[in-house]
Structure formats: structure tokens, C-alpha cells
Design a protein around this motif. Structure first.
Motif, PDB file in Angstrom:
ATOM      1  N   GLU A  60       0.832  -1.205   0.000  1.00 10.59           N
ATOM      2  CA  GLU A  60       0.000   0.000   0.000  1.00 10.59           C
ATOM      3  C   GLU A  60       0.869   1.259   0.000  1.00 10.59           C
ATOM      4  OE1 GLU A  60      -3.456   2.352  -0.007  1.00 10.59           O
ATOM      5  OE2 GLU A  60      -3.161   0.245  -0.494  1.00 10.59           O
ATOM      6  N   GLN A  61       1.938   1.238   0.763  1.00  8.67           N
ATOM      7  CA  GLN A  61       2.862   2.374   0.847  1.00  8.67           C
ATOM      8  C   GLN A  61       3.444   2.698  -0.535  1.00  8.67           C
ATOM      9  OE1 GLN A  61       6.437   1.313   2.999  1.00  8.67           O
ATOM     10  NE2 GLN A  61       6.501   3.337   3.960  1.00  8.67           N
ATOM     11  N   ALA A  62       3.937   1.690  -1.238  1.00  8.39           N
ATOM     12  CA  ALA A  62       4.539   1.899  -2.561  1.00  8.39           C
ATOM     13  C   ALA A  62       3.476   2.321  -3.578  1.00  8.39           C
ATOM     14  CB  ALA A  62       5.263   0.638  -3.018  1.00  8.39           C
ATOM     15  N   TYR A  63       2.303   1.711  -3.506  1.00  8.50           N
ATOM     16  CA  TYR A  63       1.219   2.070  -4.422  1.00  8.50           C
ATOM     17  C   TYR A  63       0.816   3.534  -4.219  1.00  8.50           C
ATOM     18  CZ  TYR A  63      -3.337   2.129  -6.677  1.00  8.50           C
ATOM     19  OH  TYR A  63      -4.411   2.452  -7.471  1.00  8.50           O
ATOM     20  N   GLN A  64       0.652   3.958  -2.967  1.00  9.77           N
ATOM     21  CA  GLN A  64       0.262   5.342  -2.685  1.00  9.77           C
ATOM     22  C   GLN A  64       1.357   6.329  -3.092  1.00  9.77           C
ATOM     23  OE1 GLN A  64      -2.704   6.447  -2.032  1.00  9.77           O
ATOM     24  NE2 GLN A  64      -3.517   4.366  -1.883  1.00  9.77           N
ATOM     25  N   LEU A  65       2.620   5.927  -2.930  1.00  8.13           N
ATOM     26  CA  LEU A  65       3.709   6.764  -3.409  1.00  8.13           C
ATOM     27  C   LEU A  65       3.562   6.973  -4.917  1.00  8.13           C
ATOM     28  CD1 LEU A  65       6.405   8.285  -3.193  1.00  8.13           C
ATOM     29  CD2 LEU A  65       7.542   6.059  -3.477  1.00  8.13           C
ATOM     30  N   GLY A  66       3.324   5.894  -5.641  1.00  8.51           N
ATOM     31  CA  GLY A  66       3.135   5.994  -7.087  1.00  8.51           C
ATOM     32  C   GLY A  66       1.993   6.927  -7.452  1.00  8.51           C
ATOM     33  N   ARG A  67       0.899   6.869  -6.698  1.00 12.94           N
ATOM     34  CA  ARG A  67      -0.247   7.753  -6.965  1.00 12.94           C
ATOM     35  C   ARG A  67       0.126   9.224  -6.771  1.00 12.94           C
ATOM     36  NH1 ARG A  67      -5.348   6.273  -7.485  1.00 12.94           N
ATOM     37  NH2 ARG A  67      -6.102   7.993  -6.202  1.00 12.94           N
ATOM     38  N   SER A  68       1.106   9.485  -5.892  1.00 14.79           N
ATOM     39  CA  SER A  68       1.470  10.874  -5.592  1.00 14.79           C
ATOM     40  C   SER A  68       2.544  11.428  -6.532  1.00 14.79           C
ATOM     41  CB  SER A  68       1.963  10.985  -4.145  1.00 14.79           C
ATOM     42  OG  SER A  68       3.255  10.415  -4.005  1.00 14.79           O
ATOM     43  N   LEU A  69       3.210  10.575  -7.270  1.00 17.29           N
ATOM     44  CA  LEU A  69       4.315  11.020  -8.126  1.00 17.29           C
ATOM     45  C   LEU A  69       3.807  11.571  -9.455  1.00 17.29           C
ATOM     46  CD1 LEU A  69       6.853   8.109  -7.542  1.00 17.29           C
ATOM     47  CD2 LEU A  69       6.960  10.432  -6.609  1.00 17.29           C
ATOM     48  N   ARG A  70       4.436  12.635  -9.911  1.00 20.23           N
ATOM     49  CA  ARG A  70       4.079  13.256 -11.184  1.00 20.23           C
ATOM     50  C   ARG A  70       5.325  13.425 -12.045  1.00 20.23           C
ATOM     51  NH1 ARG A  70       0.044  11.572  -9.774  1.00 20.23           N
ATOM     52  NH2 ARG A  70      -1.690  12.658  -8.823  1.00 20.23           N
ATOM     53  N   GLN A 123       9.395  -5.591  -6.280  1.00 26.34           N
ATOM     54  CA  GLN A 123       7.974  -5.478  -5.953  1.00 26.34           C
ATOM     55  C   GLN A 123       7.612  -4.018  -5.660  1.00 26.34           C
ATOM     56  OE1 GLN A 123       6.914  -7.952  -2.618  1.00 26.34           O
ATOM     57  NE2 GLN A 123       4.731  -7.884  -3.098  1.00 26.34           N
ATOM     58  N   THR A 124       8.501  -3.292  -5.003  1.00 30.72           N
ATOM     59  CA  THR A 124       8.271  -1.867  -4.743  1.00 30.72           C
ATOM     60  C   THR A 124       8.116  -1.115  -6.059  1.00 30.72           C
ATOM     61  OG1 THR A 124       9.444  -1.923  -2.619  1.00 30.72           O
ATOM     62  CG2 THR A 124       9.249   0.230  -3.710  1.00 30.72           C
ATOM     63  N   LEU A 125       9.011  -1.384  -7.020  1.00 27.44           N
ATOM     64  CA  LEU A 125       8.903  -0.732  -8.343  1.00 27.44           C
ATOM     65  C   LEU A 125       7.561  -1.037  -8.996  1.00 27.44           C
ATOM     66  CD1 LEU A 125      12.369  -1.123 -10.087  1.00 27.44           C
ATOM     67  CD2 LEU A 125      11.107   0.979  -9.715  1.00 27.44           C
ATOM     68  N   ALA A 126       7.149  -2.294  -8.950  1.00 26.44           N
ATOM     69  CA  ALA A 126       5.880  -2.682  -9.583  1.00 26.44           C
ATOM     70  C   ALA A 126       4.712  -1.943  -8.944  1.00 26.44           C
ATOM     71  CB  ALA A 126       5.684  -4.194  -9.480  1.00 26.44           C
ATOM     72  N   CYS A 127       4.720  -1.832  -7.620  1.00 27.55           N
ATOM     73  CA  CYS A 127       3.624  -1.147  -6.930  1.00 27.55           C
ATOM     74  C   CYS A 127       3.625   0.356  -7.214  1.00 27.55           C
ATOM     75  CB  CYS A 127       3.707  -1.415  -5.425  1.00 27.55           C
ATOM     76  SG  CYS A 127       3.394  -3.138  -4.984  1.00 27.55           S
ATOM     77  N   ILE A 128       4.816   0.958  -7.293  1.00 24.81           N
ATOM     78  CA  ILE A 128       4.906   2.380  -7.641  1.00 24.81           C
ATOM     79  C   ILE A 128       4.333   2.601  -9.042  1.00 24.81           C
ATOM     80  CG2 ILE A 128       6.511   4.243  -8.240  1.00 24.81           C
ATOM     81  CD1 ILE A 128       8.291   3.231  -5.907  1.00 24.81           C
ATOM     82  N   LEU A 129       4.734   1.777  -9.993  1.00 23.09           N
ATOM     83  CA  LEU A 129       4.221   1.921 -11.364  1.00 23.09           C
ATOM     84  C   LEU A 129       2.714   1.715 -11.426  1.00 23.09           C
ATOM     85  CD1 LEU A 129       6.916   0.238 -13.624  1.00 23.09           C
ATOM     86  CD2 LEU A 129       6.339   2.657 -13.455  1.00 23.09           C
ATOM     87  N   ALA A 130       2.211   0.734 -10.674  1.00 25.74           N
ATOM     88  CA  ALA A 130       0.760   0.505 -10.643  1.00 25.74           C
ATOM     89  C   ALA A 130       0.053   1.749 -10.110  1.00 25.74           C
ATOM     90  CB  ALA A 130       0.440  -0.720  -9.788  1.00 25.74           C
TER      91      ALA A 130
END
Length: 180
Positions: free
Chosen positions: A30-40, A56-63
Motif C-alpha cells: 500500500e505504501q509503494a502504491y500510494q507513493l506511485g499515486r502521488s508522483l508526477r 515489488q516496490t517498483l511494480a507497486c509504484i508503477l501501478a
């Protein structure tokens, strides 16, 4: 003048328990996914140490970003360390994983690894075309040690899960380092 290259180095998200192996915890996902949502930002290249938690962190950030990157993830084992046991022992003996305290406790380990990790970062940067924006997911205190080896700057405090630094190369081999 535009920067030549940008390399963002982040620590992986929260790891699960010893029983779950090298996977992220639910909170880490969830942490990595939410980081990805915040990145522009528009990453052009992705790198992982090869540890499952890093990839896995990279995959969640990209998702979270809702993006793909054309070349996918490139595994760079040099972002990790073949001396993990020495790092753990140094941190235990120093009572800290802060790079400045590790340096005071085991200067040889930190200096040798700083040189090796800086070489890995230089190799990544050398293969990036001008104008690139790369994301590398690694580990703490190794990421801090690589930045130290490349720039001479000690990042304190250590990177928290999913935290990172953006290293921007400017003409004349000048580096700007910003905590992310």
C-alpha cells in the motif's frame, strides 16, 4: 540549462515478516502504491537491486502511477551488497544504521562499499541518454553509501521506507542531491 541526467534512488517499501521471505508486507504494498499515486514524474528507466522487495516496490509504484516504462525493470545486483552480513554486524556494533555512525565504527567497510556503489551508480548514469529520469530501488544504508561515494555527502537521517534522493547531474560533473 537543463540537467543532463536524473537518478532517483529510493529505499524499498516495508518488508514482511521473516516468515514471508523477501516480500513486501501488505502495508509496504500500500505504501509503494500510494507513493506511485502521488508522483508526477516521467521515469524513462527503472532499476532494482534484484531483491524481491525492491522489484515489488517498483511494480507497486508503477501501478500507482498507472504507467509502464518501455524497457521494464533492469536488475542491477550491484545496488545490493555481497557484504550484507558485515553491514548487519557493523550496524549492530554501532547501535545504528546511520551512515555517519557506521563510518565512525567501520570506516574500511563504508569506504570500500562507497567506492563500489558509486561505481554502480556511475555505470547506470553512463548508460542513460541525456534528459533521462531513472528510478532505482535499493536498500538502506547502501543507497546512502552510494550517494556518499559519488558526491561525498552523507545523508542523515537514513532513508525511511520508500524515501529517496534525487541526484541531478549538471554540466561539469556537478551533482545536486535533494531528499525526496
Amino acid at each position: 540549462m537543463l540537467p543532463l541526467r536524473r537518478l532517483e534512488i529510493r529505499r524499498h517499501a516495508a518488508k514482511g515478516t521473516e516468515l514471508s521471505g523477501d516480500c513486501l508486507s501488505r502495508e509496504g504494498i500500500e505504501q509503494a502504491y500510494q507513493l506511485g499515486r502521488s508522483l508526477r514524474v516521467g521515469y524513462t528507466h527503472l532499476y532494482s537491486s534484484g531483491a524481491q522487495r525492491a522489484t515489488q516496490t517498483l511494480a507497486c509504484i508503477l501501478a500507482g502511477m498507472g504507467r509502464t516504462v518501455m524497457n521494464g525493470v533492469v536488475i542491477r545486483p550491484g545496488l545490493g551488497s555481497p557484504r550484507e552480513d558485515e553491514w548487519r554486524e557493523a550496524a549492530r556494533a554501532a547501535g545504528s544504521s546511520r551512515l555517519d555512525e557506521l563510518l565512525a565504527h567501520n570506516e574500511r567497510l563504508v569506504r570500500e562499499e562507497a567506492e563500489r556503489l558509486a561505481g554502480e551508480l556511475r555505470a547506470i548514469l553512463a548508460e542513460l541518454p541525456e534528459g533521462s529520469y531513472a528510478l532505482a530501488i535499493g536498500h538502506s544504508p547502501l543507497s546512502e553509501c552510494g550517494v556518499y561515494g559519488l558526491t561525498g555527502k552523507i545523508l542523515t537521517p537514513p532513508l525511511k521506507e520508500c524515501e529517496g534522493v534525487l541526484m541531478t547531474e549538471h554540466p561539469g560533473n556537478r551533482w545536486e542531491v535533494d531528499r525526496q
